[in-house]
Motif scaffolding. Structure first.
Motif, PDB file in Angstrom:
ATOM      1  N   PHE A 141       0.827  -1.207   0.000  1.00  0.00           N
ATOM      2  CA  PHE A 141       0.000   0.000   0.000  1.00  0.00           C
ATOM      3  C   PHE A 141       0.860   1.255   0.000  1.00  0.00           C
ATOM      4  O   PHE A 141       0.585   2.207  -0.739  1.00  0.00           O
ATOM      5  N   LEU A 142       1.920   1.257   0.812  1.00  0.00           N
ATOM      6  CA  LEU A 142       2.812   2.414   0.831  1.00  0.00           C
ATOM      7  C   LEU A 142       3.497   2.600  -0.512  1.00  0.00           C
ATOM      8  O   LEU A 142       3.695   3.735  -0.963  1.00  0.00           O
ATOM      9  N   GLN A 143       3.838   1.513  -1.168  1.00  0.00           N
ATOM     10  CA  GLN A 143       4.466   1.620  -2.479  1.00  0.00           C
ATOM     11  C   GLN A 143       3.506   2.203  -3.508  1.00  0.00           C
ATOM     12  O   GLN A 143       3.913   2.959  -4.395  1.00  0.00           O
ATOM     13  N   SER A 144       2.209   1.893  -3.376  1.00  0.00           N
ATOM     14  CA  SER A 144       1.232   2.456  -4.309  1.00  0.00           C
ATOM     15  C   SER A 144       1.051   3.958  -4.128  1.00  0.00           C
ATOM     16  O   SER A 144       0.578   4.635  -5.049  1.00  0.00           O
ATOM     17  N   LEU A 145       1.396   4.481  -2.966  1.00  0.00           N
ATOM     18  CA  LEU A 145       1.261   5.924  -2.729  1.00  0.00           C
ATOM     19  C   LEU A 145       2.408   6.721  -3.298  1.00  0.00           C
ATOM     20  O   LEU A 145       2.310   7.950  -3.402  1.00  0.00           O
ATOM     21  N   LEU A 146       3.510   6.060  -3.660  1.00  0.00           N
ATOM     22  CA  LEU A 146       4.708   6.769  -4.138  1.00  0.00           C
ATOM     23  C   LEU A 146       4.530   7.121  -5.604  1.00  0.00           C
ATOM     24  O   LEU A 146       4.926   6.380  -6.510  1.00  0.00           O
ATOM     25  N   ASP A 147       3.937   8.235  -5.880  1.00  0.00           N
ATOM     26  CA  ASP A 147       3.767   8.727  -7.239  1.00  0.00           C
ATOM     27  C   ASP A 147       4.020  10.226  -7.232  1.00  0.00           C
ATOM     28  O   ASP A 147       3.179  11.013  -6.780  1.00  0.00           O
ATOM     29  N   PRO A 148       5.222  10.657  -7.636  1.00  0.00           N
ATOM     30  CA  PRO A 148       6.319   9.911  -8.252  1.00  0.00           C
ATOM     31  C   PRO A 148       7.199   9.191  -7.215  1.00  0.00           C
ATOM     32  O   PRO A 148       7.014   9.352  -6.012  1.00  0.00           O
ATOM     33  N   GLU A 149       8.213   8.466  -7.735  1.00  0.00           N
ATOM     34  CA  GLU A 149       9.079   7.690  -6.867  1.00  0.00           C
ATOM     35  C   GLU A 149       9.955   8.575  -5.980  1.00  0.00           C
ATOM     36  O   GLU A 149      10.430   8.146  -4.943  1.00  0.00           O
ATOM     37  N   SER A 150      10.137   9.820  -6.387  1.00  0.00           N
ATOM     38  CA  SER A 150      10.982  10.721  -5.595  1.00  0.00           C
ATOM     39  C   SER A 150      10.376  11.036  -4.236  1.00  0.00           C
ATOM     40  O   SER A 150      11.072  11.543  -3.346  1.00  0.00           O
ATOM     41  N   LEU A 151       9.084  10.753  -4.056  1.00  0.00           N
ATOM     42  CA  LEU A 151       8.463  11.014  -2.761  1.00  0.00           C
ATOM     43  C   LEU A 151       9.056  10.137  -1.666  1.00  0.00           C
ATOM     44  O   LEU A 151       8.980  10.482  -0.493  1.00  0.00           O
ATOM     45  N   ARG A 152       9.628   8.991  -2.031  1.00  0.00           N
ATOM     46  CA  ARG A 152      10.203   8.114  -1.024  1.00  0.00           C
ATOM     47  C   ARG A 152      11.285   8.839  -0.237  1.00  0.00           C
ATOM     48  O   ARG A 152      11.314   8.798   1.002  1.00  0.00           O
ATOM     49  N   GLN A 153      12.185   9.505  -0.958  1.00  0.00           N
ATOM     50  CA  GLN A 153      13.275  10.212  -0.289  1.00  0.00           C
ATOM     51  C   GLN A 153      12.743  11.395   0.520  1.00  0.00           C
ATOM     52  O   GLN A 153      13.231  11.674   1.620  1.00  0.00           O
ATOM     53  N   ASP A 154      11.734  12.089  -0.003  1.00  0.00           N
ATOM     54  CA  ASP A 154      11.171  13.237   0.722  1.00  0.00           C
ATOM     55  C   ASP A 154      10.501  12.780   2.019  1.00  0.00           C
ATOM     56  O   ASP A 154      10.689  13.391   3.085  1.00  0.00           O
ATOM     57  N   TRP A 155       9.709  11.720   1.953  1.00  0.00           N
ATOM     58  CA  TRP A 155       9.027  11.227   3.154  1.00  0.00           C
ATOM     59  C   TRP A 155      10.015  10.663   4.162  1.00  0.00           C
ATOM     60  O   TRP A 155       9.829  10.822   5.371  1.00  0.00           O
ATOM     61  N   LEU A 156      11.068  10.016   3.669  1.00  0.00           N
ATOM     62  CA  LEU A 156      12.083   9.501   4.585  1.00  0.00           C
ATOM     63  C   LEU A 156      12.774  10.643   5.317  1.00  0.00           C
ATOM     64  O   LEU A 156      13.017  10.574   6.529  1.00  0.00           O
ATOM     65  N   GLN A 157      13.067  11.718   4.592  1.00  0.00           N
ATOM     66  CA  GLN A 157      13.716  12.867   5.223  1.00  0.00           C
ATOM     67  C   GLN A 157      12.804  13.512   6.262  1.00  0.00           C
ATOM     68  O   GLN A 157      13.248  13.935   7.334  1.00  0.00           O
ATOM     69  N   LEU A 158      11.498  13.579   5.970  1.00  0.00           N
ATOM     70  CA  LEU A 158      10.556  14.142   6.938  1.00  0.00           C
ATOM     71  C   LEU A 158      10.485  13.282   8.192  1.00  0.00           C
ATOM     72  O   LEU A 158      10.501  13.794   9.318  1.00  0.00           O
ATOM     73  N   ALA A 159      10.395  11.964   8.006  1.00  0.00           N
ATOM     74  CA  ALA A 159      10.282  11.080   9.162  1.00  0.00           C
ATOM     75  C   ALA A 159      11.545  11.066  10.005  1.00  0.00           C
ATOM     76  O   ALA A 159      11.495  10.839  11.222  1.00  0.00           O
TER      77      ALA A 159
END
Length: 1112
Positions: free
Chosen positions: A878-896
């Motif tokens: 489910f979390l992978q389906s929310l990553l649109d675009p893929e660059s959000l992974r790095q942004d969300w990781l930095q926020l967390a």
């Protein structure tokens, strides 16, 4: 839909569920399989929920807000009881036999304290808790029949009382398990499996209630007589008996009578009024019921309530009747307060019911606009709704309004039954017309404009006999006052604020109502007439309906006029309105209006022709796929749109600006060298820029002229396409293009929002909100203007978040743009608490919508709740389906990694190395971080994530990424610096796979151990120099869990054998002297290994012999 059966006339009350507490349990995480609600208690202020994990949640009933969590390590919570006379105290019983009295100290803003603790019932199951009604004393009963009480010390009792420890005293021990306890006026009622006992606490006297025994769970309770009317009268006792019977006894324990309910219960169950299920009444279901009343509770006004696991029963013991019984599934426990009932189900679900008369239930359903359900109850309880007494709550016009809200196509039978009911309705007082002639001799009256009758009494003009003859024999004054007090209690219980009169600013408050009723009692005639002066609650009923409909219609007309006619006034007339007279002004306006009609028709014809040309051009693939040609086609169409539908005061400048912009585009493609100069020149000439010095233009959400559907569809297509091209900048990606297109896009959106496709504009804003926040702000403002007349805004204004969310859920199916506007309003009012609940609107509202709306820290809370709402095995996908675009992974990781996280100085040394045991620090969003680093990604993304985790000191994630990147040397070095051997074990541990990795790990551990020893030695020397003596931290005595050559040798010995471990130490060149404990472990491992080898050898020999025997 079949005809609705009519309930018999002896039934006048129902149990109704108006509030859904599922969101509350979800917010408390009590709807999962791991943690469940086990017991509950309720008071005027609190709803207390005990859990299987030992936690006690205190929910403030006003707004359903969680205030406190009281934790207990002594087992799960089995019973909880709120003090009836001081809500700052609450008693809790656990599964291990502990009883705790808590003082909440909310008034003094202190921390809750345990003011009394009892272990007298250790090892026994506590079965009942009961508070004293006057002092801070709790009675406790257990499964062995023992009854004790404990007193609570508090500073409220005087100086020094908080330091007094009162001893636990035993009251009595009965013959079997205690089922229920009750207390009233120094008398304690104990109900066991076999008998009922009455105890005088002060005199220490005990006697039995009745002579006959019983066998089973039977409850007992006190029932006050004529509450509030005859003070000081002792209460009655009611004790359950087998066969659906009940003893009635006096306060001395003498049995007065026996009530038999077996035959009275041979009636169909009344339906439960709830929005979850449609109410059904089966008049043919008539079976006598014989069962035990496990508990008896004083409920409502002179009622008794009991329940089984499948039904709830309410009796009126004074007349020996069954008020109602209703089927409710899986009942586990029930708590009551006045006429409110909270039911805990075996599944952990919580229900909130209210005992109401049928007409009061219909009134509340009408206020909630549950039209079909209200009509169903009206048809079921016709005998109650049709009476004149019901007109106080349900006037005839409200029932007629209810009929107008029902559709004859979807509810034909219901509409027909309701029409028949309306035809049989009685007025408020059917006898008033016959008495009016006689009343006129006593009193004169006049009718006000609002419909209220003003009565002028002429006292002393008639004799007492004539006055007494006018008293209405059907309804006495005491009953009428009692009815009003019952209405007030129900309104106080409806604390969520769903009340029409509470929204009226001129409606008197409770003090004024009480004063009005006191004045009412002083009238010379005890008459129940419609033209008599009534309390404001009844008198304003006639005003309410007419005013509400008038205000609603007037508001809609004003909004329409503001959008259409008022915005079209010419500015030159507004400037000269004070200098000219009225008559010439009107003539000039009429003249210009007559001149304006030909221009308007010509502009619309021009717009239609320009729209047809533009649609024909963009249907050509060569034009549609060429952004330059597409832009030119739209710029040719734009001036016609401005002249026909643009704002009156800004049409000319807008057209000029559009022409200048078109010329600028031509110049841009003819001469790229002059692009910067032309861009700056155009920027200086724009007077209406959104981000300029002036205020932004108003948003136009309504068309100034009616448009044909075909023309409107074409205009919507072209306008939305132009807005998207303006938002995403000039084709060709010239420098500074994005900054120049922001005002044009936002301005166009504000001027022609009534033409745009809202869903496409929403998606456009999601892609450009970071670079162009003005466009996003304009879109949200436009949607808020569109939804400003929504009914849910009335609920929003009351400030109750749970009710606001429930009103939004009732709007399903949702449309994303209006729902987004409502969520913006909730976020502005409630902040993070609202954002955390937005996950229930997924996928209509996406994480991108919330990210553009909320702060970063609030968005993280929303994202964490959204992911955790999924099943554990589906969260990663489910979390992978929310990553649109893929660059959000790095942004969300930095926020967390940067929010609710340990400080960098706590996880990193000054030289950037891992600090000792810093991986034990809690991370607020650790669950989200663990999912983010496990998402599939390419090597470069994984390396970036590993660098981010190391830079912020998130060592668990860094170790996992090092294993995925095959950077095992860095992982072993980090583990040695963290000095926790558990990181090498378990499924997520970094376990060495080869002998070379074991050698490397032993060498790294020896190096880190020497560095730590030298650091500790220097620290010890410094401390000794400061303190003038020896210093020790005890680290050498407690080495459990640390990483050093000795612990690694033992770990390797368990996995590969002690001989191989010794060999690896020798090859590494480590001179290690094992401790006696380690040598003993190695010897035991050698013995175990030899026995294992011998056992294997024996098994092989036996198998060999067996095979040879079979071969022979």
């Amino acid at each position: 839909m079949p005809l609705i059966p009519v309930v018999p006339e002896n039934h006048s009350h129902v149990l109704a569920e108006f509030d859904c507490l599922d969101p509350l349990l979800s917010a408390l995480r009590l709807d999962s399989g791991r943690l469940k609600c086990t017991c509950l208690a309720v008071s005027r202020k609190w709803l207390a929920l005990g859990t299987s994990g030992g936690g006690l949640h205190l929910i403030q009933r006003e707004g359903w807000k969680q205030r406190l969590i009281l934790t207990h390590k002594e087992g799960s919570i089995t019973h909880v009881s709120c003090c009836p006379h001081d809500e700052d105290f609450i008693a809790v019983a656990t599964s291990q036999g502990l009883v705790v009295v808590w003082e909440l100290q909310l008034e003094r803003r202190g921390r809750p304290e345990r003011v009394s603790v009892s272990w007298e019932h250790r090892g026994q199951a506590i079965t009942a808790l009961c508070w004293d009604t006057s002092v801070l004393r709790v009675f406790v009963g257990d499964s062995a029949g023992r009854v004790t009480f404990l007193r609570a010390g508090s500073s409220k009792l005087g100086k020094g009382s908080a330091f007094v420890i009162f001893p636990i005293q035993t009251v009595t021990t009965v013959d079997s398990r205690v089922v229920q306890l009750g207390y009233h006026d120094n008398r304690l009622l104990v109900s066991s499996l076999s008998r009922c006992y009455l105890c005088d606490i002060e005199r220490e006297k005990f006697w039995r209630v009745g002579q006959k025994e019983r066998d089973g769970e039977y409850g007992a309770c006190f029932l006050p007589q004529n509450r509030g009317l005859v003070p000081g009268q002792p209460p009655l006792l009611y004790c359950a008996r087998p066969g659906s019977r009940m003893w009635e006894a006096n306060f001395s324990g003498d049995v007065l009578s026996t009530h038999q309910f077996k035959q009275l219960l041979a009636c169909p169950p009344l339906p439960l009024v709830s929005c979850r299920n449609e109410p059904h009444y089966n008049s043919e279901q008539k079976n006598s019921q014989s069962f035990a009343f496990p508990k008896l509770l004083y409920f409502g006004d002179q009622n008794l309530m009991t329940w089984t696991d499948s039904a709830i029963y309410i009796f009126t013991p004074q007349n020996g009747q069954v008020l109602l019984w209703t089927e409710v599934k899986d009942v586990l426990d029930i708590a009551v307060y006045r006429n409110e009932l909270f039911c805990l189900h075996a599944s952990g679900r919580l229900s909130h019911f209210s005992l109401l008369s049928a007409e009061r239930c219909v009134e509340r359903l009408l206020r909630r606009e549950s039209w079909a359900l209200a009509a169903t109850i009206c048809c079921m309880f016709q005998h109650t709704v049709a009476t004149g007494r019901a007109r106080k709550s349900i006037p005839i016009d409200r029932l007629e309004h209810l009929r107008s809200q029902l559709s004859s196509s979807t509810h034909p039978d219901l509409c027909a039954q309701l029409e028949d009911l309306i035809a049989k309705l009685e007025p408020l007082d059917s006898a008033s017309s016959s008495r009016r002639s006689s009343i006129s001799s006593h009193e004169s009256f006049n009718v006000l404009d609002c419909g209220i009758y003003r009565v002028i009494s002429r006292r002393g003009s008639q004799s007492d006999e004539e006055t007494g003859s006018l008293i209405n024999p059907s309804t006495s004054e005491e009953e009428r006052l009692k009815d009003f007090s019952f209405v007030q209690e129900e309104e106080q219980a409806d604390h969520a604020g769903i009340n029409f009169f509470s929204a009226c600013p001129d409606y008197p408050q409770s003090g004024e109502r009480a004063e009005a009723e006191r004045v009412e009692q002083g009238l010379p005639f005890h008459l129940n007439l419609p033209f008599r002066s009534k309390p404001p609650r009844i008198a304003l009923q006639a005003v309410k309906d007419s005013v509400s409909s008038f205000v609603k219609k007037t508001t809609e007309k004003i909004n329409t006029l503001q959008m259409n006619s008022e915005l079209r006034q010419r500015p030159e007339f507004r400037e000269n309105v004070h200098a000219e007279s009225t008559a010439p002004y009107s003539e000039e306006m009429d003249h210009e209006d007559n001149d304006e009609f030909p221009d308007t028709e010509a502009g619309m014809r021009e717009l239609e022709s320009a729209t047809e040309r533009a649609i024909a051009q963009i249907q050509d693939p060569l034009v549609l796929l060429d952004l330059i040609c597409l832009r030119e086609s739209l710029l040719e169409w734009l001036p016609a749109l401005e002249r026909a539908l643009g704002p009156e005061g800004q049409r000319s400048p807008t057209v000029d600006r559009a022409e200048e912009e078109e010329d600028g585009w031509d110049r841009d493609y003819l001469s790229s060298e002059a692009e910067a100069a032309e861009t700056s020149a155009e920027g200086e000439q724009e007077p209406g820029a959104v981000n300029g010095g002036g205020p932004p233009e108003p948003v136009r959400v309504a068309s100034p002229r009616p448009l044909q559907p075909d023309l409107l569809n074409s205009l919507t297509q072209l306008a939305t396409l132009h807005a998207e091209l303006s938002c995403f900048g000039k084709p060709g990606g010239g420098g500074g293009g994005d900054d120049d297109c922001v005002p044009a896009c936002a301005t166009f959106l504000r001027r022609f929002f009534f033409l745009l496709d809202r869903e496409r504009v929403r998606r456009m804003c999601l892609l450009c909100w970071q670079e162009q926040p003005e466009v996003q702000l304009s879109f949200i403002q436009a949607m808020r203007d569109v939804t400003q007349a929504a009914k849910v805004l009335e609920v929003f204004q009351r400030g109750d978040l749970l009710r606001s969310l429930r009103s939004l859920r009732e709007l399903q199916p949702w449309s994303a743009p209006p729902l987004l506007a409502h969520l913006h309003r909730l976020y502005e009012r409630h902040g993070e608490a609202a954002v955390r609940s937005f996950s229930q609107f997924h996928p209509t509202i996406t994480p991108a919508d919330v990210m553009a709306m909320a702060e970063k820290s609030h968005f993280l809370a929303y994202l964490d709740n959204l992911v955790q709402s999924q099943a554990e095995e589906h969260r990663l996908t489910f979390l992978q389906s929310l990553l649109d675009p893929e660059s959000l992974r790095q942004d969300w990781l930095q926020l967390a990694l940067t929010h609710d996280a340990p400080q960098p100085c706590d996880t990193l040394t000054p030289d950037g190395q891992p600090r000792w045991r810093s991986h034990c620090f809690p991370w607020g969003y650790g669950r989200l971080l663990a999912l983010l680093i496990r998402l599939p990604a390419d090597l470069s993304s994984k390396q970036q994530m590993a660098d981010a985790c190391r830079g912020h000191g998130y060592w668990m994630g860094y170790l996992h990424l090092c294993c995925e990147l095959l950077c095992r040397t860095e992982a072993f070095s980090t583990v040695c610096q963290l000095d926790d051997i558990s990181l090498l074990e378990g499924p997520d541990g970094v376990e060495p796979q080869t002998i070379d990795e074991w050698k490397l790990l032993i060498q790294l551990s020896q190096r880190c151990s020497s560095n730590r020893d030298s650091g500790e030695a220097s620290a010890a020397a410094a401390a000794a120099a400061v303190n003038g003596g020896s210093w020790s931290n005890g680290s050498s005595a407690d080495c459990g869990g640390k990483i050093n050559p000795e612990s690694l040798t033992l770990l390797l010995a368990r996995m590969a054998g002690p001989d191989l471990a010794t060999q690896v130490l020798e090859e590494c060149g480590v001179q290690l002297v094992l401790s006696p404990h380690s040598r003993l472990v190695c010897e035991l491992l050698r013995v175990a290994e030899k026995r294992q080898r011998a056992m294997i050898q024996t098994m092989l020999e036996r198998c060999d012999r067996f095979l040879w025997s079979q071969h022979a």
